[in-house]
Motif scaffolding. Structure first.
Motif, PDB file in Angstrom:
ATOM      1  N   VAL A 197       0.846  -1.203   0.000  1.00 13.77           N
ATOM      2  CA  VAL A 197       0.000   0.000   0.000  1.00 13.77           C
ATOM      3  C   VAL A 197       0.876   1.246   0.000  1.00 13.77           C
ATOM      4  N   SER A 198       1.950   1.224   0.770  1.00  9.96           N
ATOM      5  CA  SER A 198       2.877   2.350   0.825  1.00  9.96           C
ATOM      6  C   SER A 198       3.449   2.665  -0.560  1.00  9.96           C
ATOM      7  N   ALA A 208       0.646   3.914  -2.880  1.00  6.23           N
ATOM      8  CA  ALA A 208       0.287   5.290  -2.516  1.00  6.23           C
ATOM      9  C   ALA A 208       1.312   6.280  -3.062  1.00  6.23           C
ATOM     10  N   GLY A 238       0.530   5.245   3.877  1.00  7.57           N
ATOM     11  CA  GLY A 238       0.295   3.906   3.347  1.00  7.57           C
ATOM     12  C   GLY A 238       0.920   2.835   4.217  1.00  7.57           C
ATOM     13  N   HIS A 298      -9.257   5.470   5.883  1.00  5.67           N
ATOM     14  CA  HIS A 298      -8.840   4.590   4.784  1.00  5.67           C
ATOM     15  C   HIS A 298      -9.809   3.452   4.488  1.00  5.67           C
ATOM     16  N   ILE A 300      -4.755   7.113  -0.087  1.00  7.05           N
ATOM     17  CA  ILE A 300      -4.611   5.978   0.833  1.00  7.05           C
ATOM     18  C   ILE A 300      -5.833   5.070   0.739  1.00  7.05           C
ATOM     19  N   ASP A 309      -5.082   1.250  -0.714  1.00  2.55           N
ATOM     20  CA  ASP A 309      -5.425   0.103   0.129  1.00  2.55           C
ATOM     21  C   ASP A 309      -6.222  -0.938  -0.663  1.00  2.55           C
TER      22      ASP A 309
END
Length: 196
Positions: free
Chosen positions: A32-33, A36, A54, A117, A131, A135
């Motif tokens: 996710v990081s 993002a 994220g 989120h 975010i 996700d």
């Protein structure tokens, strides 16, 4: 926007996170990081903030239901009947508190992106939208209806992607007779009206 560097602070968050959540959830958080950060580049948002939000968005996922309830109540939040019956619905709100208190994150934009989120909210900031979307579309996700379309849409019209994600979520919850958080419905209605 500035340059993005995986610095000591980010590294410290990663080490804390590894002890807070499962290995599978940690892999999801890293994904996710990264997703993002890609969306932040696309939409001219602060890449470093997207990376951090994220990363820590699910930092409360390893908490027991009683811990989630205790965490949000300590902040003065009164859970709804639905949340009392399903405390896991509080992981996003609790996560914003944990990110602040345990991780030492003070940026209100990052904390808000963590908080919303899962449900989104009407009129999200760019970071919140990123975010929320990252996700849902990160590469480890699979078996979600229309996922390829949503992934493509996320990089061309993030408002439309948010609406599609909300619709999919509501359809899934309805089909499984699972409790729906009212905020997701409000988010869906808002974004349907604001799609260009």
């Amino acid at each position: 926007m500035g340059t993005i560097v995986i610095d000591e602070e980010y590294d410290r968050y990663r080490h804390i996170l590894k002890t807070d959540i499962s290995a599978k959830r940690y892999a999801h958080s890293i994904s996710v990081s990264n997703t993002a950060a890609c969306l932040a580049m696309r939409y001219g948002c602060d890449i470093r903030k997207a990376y951090i939000a994220g990363l820590v968005h699910d930092c409360a996922k390893g908490m027991k239901p009683s811990e989630l309830l205790e965490t949000v109540k300590r902040e003065g939040y009164e859970p709804t009947d639905i949340q009392l019956d399903n405390p896991e619905l509080l992981h996003a709100l609790a996560g914003s508190i944990v990110a602040r208190d345990k991780y030492g994150i003070t940026d209100s934009g990052i904390l808000s992106a963590v908080r919303y989120h899962t449900t989104g909210r009407p009129g999200m900031t760019d970071l919140e939208e990123i975010i929320f979307t990252a996700d849902y579309i990160e590469p480890n996700r699979s078996s979600i209806p229309e996922l390829d379309r949503i992934r493509q849409t996320a990089f061309s019209d993030i408002d439309e992607a948010v609406a599609l994600i909300c619709r999919n979520t509501l359809d899934y919850l309805d089909g499984n007779k699972t409790t729906v958080d009212r905020m997701t419905v409000e988010t869906y209605d808002y974004y349907c009206k604001h799609i260009k």
